[in-house]
Design a protein around this motif. Sequence first.
Motif, PDB file in Angstrom:
ATOM      1  N   TRP A 107       4.936 -36.146 -24.527  1.00  0.00           N
ATOM      2  CA  TRP A 107       4.408 -35.501 -25.304  1.00  0.00           C
ATOM      3  C   TRP A 107       2.621 -35.784 -25.143  1.00  0.00           C
ATOM      4  O   TRP A 107       1.964 -34.974 -25.767  1.00  0.00           O
ATOM      5  N   TRP A 147      12.831 -36.078 -42.308  1.00  0.00           N
ATOM      6  CA  TRP A 147      11.833 -36.701 -42.294  1.00  0.00           C
ATOM      7  C   TRP A 147      10.840 -36.231 -43.034  1.00  0.00           C
ATOM      8  O   TRP A 147      10.796 -34.996 -43.135  1.00  0.00           O
ATOM      9  N   GLN A 201      10.717 -47.391 -32.444  1.00  0.00           N
ATOM     10  CA  GLN A 201      10.334 -46.145 -31.375  1.00  0.00           C
ATOM     11  C   GLN A 201       9.954 -46.602 -30.034  1.00  0.00           C
ATOM     12  O   GLN A 201      10.423 -46.245 -28.816  1.00  0.00           O
ATOM     13  N   ASN A 218      13.828 -40.528 -40.266  1.00  0.00           N
ATOM     14  CA  ASN A 218      12.733 -40.914 -39.387  1.00  0.00           C
ATOM     15  C   ASN A 218      11.532 -41.453 -40.246  1.00  0.00           C
ATOM     16  O   ASN A 218      11.071 -40.741 -41.259  1.00  0.00           O
ATOM     17  N   GLU A 219      10.900 -42.431 -39.765  1.00  0.00           N
ATOM     18  CA  GLU A 219       9.801 -43.037 -40.097  1.00  0.00           C
ATOM     19  C   GLU A 219       9.397 -43.011 -41.631  1.00  0.00           C
ATOM     20  O   GLU A 219       8.587 -42.452 -42.292  1.00  0.00           O
ATOM     21  N   TRP A 239      10.997 -41.708 -24.147  1.00  0.00           N
ATOM     22  CA  TRP A 239      10.718 -40.522 -24.719  1.00  0.00           C
ATOM     23  C   TRP A 239      10.323 -39.512 -23.874  1.00  0.00           C
ATOM     24  O   TRP A 239       9.221 -39.620 -23.314  1.00  0.00           O
ATOM     25  N   GLU A 297      12.289 -44.624 -28.559  1.00  0.00           N
ATOM     26  CA  GLU A 297      11.323 -43.731 -28.085  1.00  0.00           C
ATOM     27  C   GLU A 297      10.224 -44.267 -27.045  1.00  0.00           C
ATOM     28  O   GLU A 297       9.109 -43.968 -27.090  1.00  0.00           O
ATOM     29  N   HIS A 346       6.486 -46.728 -28.741  1.00  0.00           N
ATOM     30  CA  HIS A 346       5.523 -46.013 -28.245  1.00  0.00           C
ATOM     31  C   HIS A 346       4.527 -46.872 -27.775  1.00  0.00           C
ATOM     32  O   HIS A 346       3.731 -47.357 -28.726  1.00  0.00           O
ATOM     33  N   HIS A 367      18.181 -36.101 -33.669  1.00  0.00           N
ATOM     34  CA  HIS A 367      16.858 -36.613 -34.170  1.00  0.00           C
ATOM     35  C   HIS A 367      16.037 -35.349 -34.761  1.00  0.00           C
ATOM     36  O   HIS A 367      15.811 -34.423 -34.080  1.00  0.00           O
ATOM     37  N   LYS A 381      14.951 -31.125 -35.393  1.00  0.00           N
ATOM     38  CA  LYS A 381      14.106 -31.333 -36.332  1.00  0.00           C
ATOM     39  C   LYS A 381      14.332 -30.288 -37.275  1.00  0.00           C
ATOM     40  O   LYS A 381      14.450 -28.989 -36.817  1.00  0.00           O
ATOM     41  N   ASN A 409      15.117 -44.970 -37.975  1.00  0.00           N
ATOM     42  CA  ASN A 409      14.158 -44.927 -37.141  1.00  0.00           C
ATOM     43  C   ASN A 409      12.760 -45.114 -37.647  1.00  0.00           C
ATOM     44  O   ASN A 409      12.332 -44.459 -38.581  1.00  0.00           O
TER      45      ASN A 409
HETATM   46  C1  GLA Z   1       7.526 -39.843 -33.362  1.00  0.00           C
HETATM   47  C2  GLA Z   1       8.927 -38.910 -33.621  1.00  0.00           C
HETATM   48  C3  GLA Z   1       8.975 -37.992 -32.404  1.00  0.00           C
HETATM   49  C4  GLA Z   1       8.040 -37.392 -31.807  1.00  0.00           C
HETATM   50  C5  GLA Z   1       7.188 -38.544 -31.124  1.00  0.00           C
HETATM   51  C6  GLA Z   1       6.005 -37.816 -30.395  1.00  0.00           C
HETATM   52  O1  GLA Z   1       7.642 -40.858 -32.610  1.00  0.00           O
HETATM   53  O2  GLA Z   1       9.697 -39.724 -34.153  1.00  0.00           O
HETATM   54  O3  GLA Z   1      10.217 -37.103 -33.067  1.00  0.00           O
HETATM   55  O4  GLA Z   1       7.335 -36.502 -32.338  1.00  0.00           O
HETATM   56  O5  GLA Z   1       6.796 -38.996 -32.589  1.00  0.00           O
HETATM   57  O6  GLA Z   1       6.066 -36.873 -30.119  1.00  0.00           O
END
Ligand code: GLA
Length: 358
Positions: A314, A106, A232, A148-149, A306, A264, A234, A102, A69, A194
Motif C-alpha cells: 500500500w 468497519w 495490525q 476493524n479498527e 500486509w 498486517e 504497521h 477482511h 471490504k 482487529n
Molecule cells: C488498515 C486496514 C487495511 C488497509 C491498511 C493499509 O490497516 O485495516 O484494510 O487499508 O490499513 O492499506
Amino acid sequence: MTGAASALLAPRGAFAAPGGESLGALAAAKGILFGASLAAHELDRDYGAKYAEIYQRDCRIVTSELEFKLSALRAKEDAIDFYDADRLVQFAHGHGMQIRAHTLIWNDDVPQWIKDLDGAGAAQLLDMHIETVMVRYKDSVRFWDVVNEPIGPWDNLPGKLRAGPFYAALGEGYITAAFNKARSIEPSAVLVLNEAQCETADDNGEIFRSSFLALLKRLKDAGAAIDAVGLQGHLKTAARYDFPRFTAFLQDIAALGFAIHITELDVNDTGADGSITDRDRQVAALYGKFLGAVLSVKAVNVVQTWQLSDAASWMQDKGLQADNKMHTDPRPLPYDSRFRRKLAWDAIAQAFANAPPR
Ligand code: GLA
C-alpha cells in the motif's frame, strides 16, 4: 558440517532456512500460521505469475486486501458484487491456503450511500451484510475480521471509539451485535477484532493500547463472541518501540482469554538512510525485534504481513507517499519489487526458528 561451511551454503543473510525454505513451513513447525494479505487484481499484472509463486511458497493463509471490504462488495446500494471475493477464494483454495476475510464491519472506508443511512438503516445493514456474506462463504472462510479498527481517539467519543455509520446507529453495541450475529451464522469460525496503532512507545500508542484493552474488557463482560484479537503491526523504522511494554500488553490480552493474531505486519522505512542494503538491514532488524518479542507470547498463533512483495505494498500509493513524505521506493516487505527475497525474509524465518512452540 562446521559452522563456517554451513555459513557458506547459506543462500542469503545469516540464516539458512532448513528444508523447503518456506516461512509457512517454519511457522507451522511451531504451531503458528503464517501468511500475508493478497489482492486478486495483482494476479492480473505483468508480474502475476511471480506474485502467485511467492504466496504458494510462503503462505498458509491469505487475507483479502480489498475484496471483502464494504467498499468493494457494496460499492452500489442496489447490488452486491462477489466477483473479486470469489477470485480470491478460488486462488487460496486452489493452493491449499486458509482465508481471513477482511473485514465485515468497519466505520472507515464505507461508500457514501452507507454514510447516508439513518440509524435504523445502518443497523439493518450490519445484520443483513454479515448474514449474506458469511452464509455465502461459510464453507470457504475460517477467519473473519468481524470488526476493524474500533478505536479512533480523534473522534472524541466515549471510550475513544471511532465514529462512523455503525457507531452512530448502535453506539459501542455495534461491536457486540456484529460478533454475536457472526457467531449465530458460523459457530466454528474464528472471529477477530482487529486494531491498528497499538505498537509504538509514544503517547498515541499508549492511548490506543489503554483504550483498546478497556474496550476488550467491556466487550468480554457484554458477552461479545470474540475469539481472537488482531493487532495490525504497521511498523516504522523512524518510530520508537518499547517491546517489553508491548509484550506486557499482549499478555494482558491473552489473560482475557483471547488468541492474538498479528494481521498486517510491514515496516515503513521512510527516514532510513543509506544504501538499499543499509535500509534493508534496518527493516530486517525491526522485523526481528518485533517478532522476537511477540512470538515469546504463546497466545500469538497467526502472523501475517500486509502483502508479501514491495511491488504491491500500500506504500506504493503516490498520494500517500507525497502526503506523508515517504520513500518513493519503499522496501517494507520480505520480497523486493522484483520478487527477490530480502533480509526481512531471513529475519522472519529466524524469528520462527527461535519461537517457542505453541
Ligand atoms: C488498515 C486496514 C487495511 C488497509 C491498511 C493499509 O490497516 O485495516 O484494510 O487499508 O490499513 O492499506
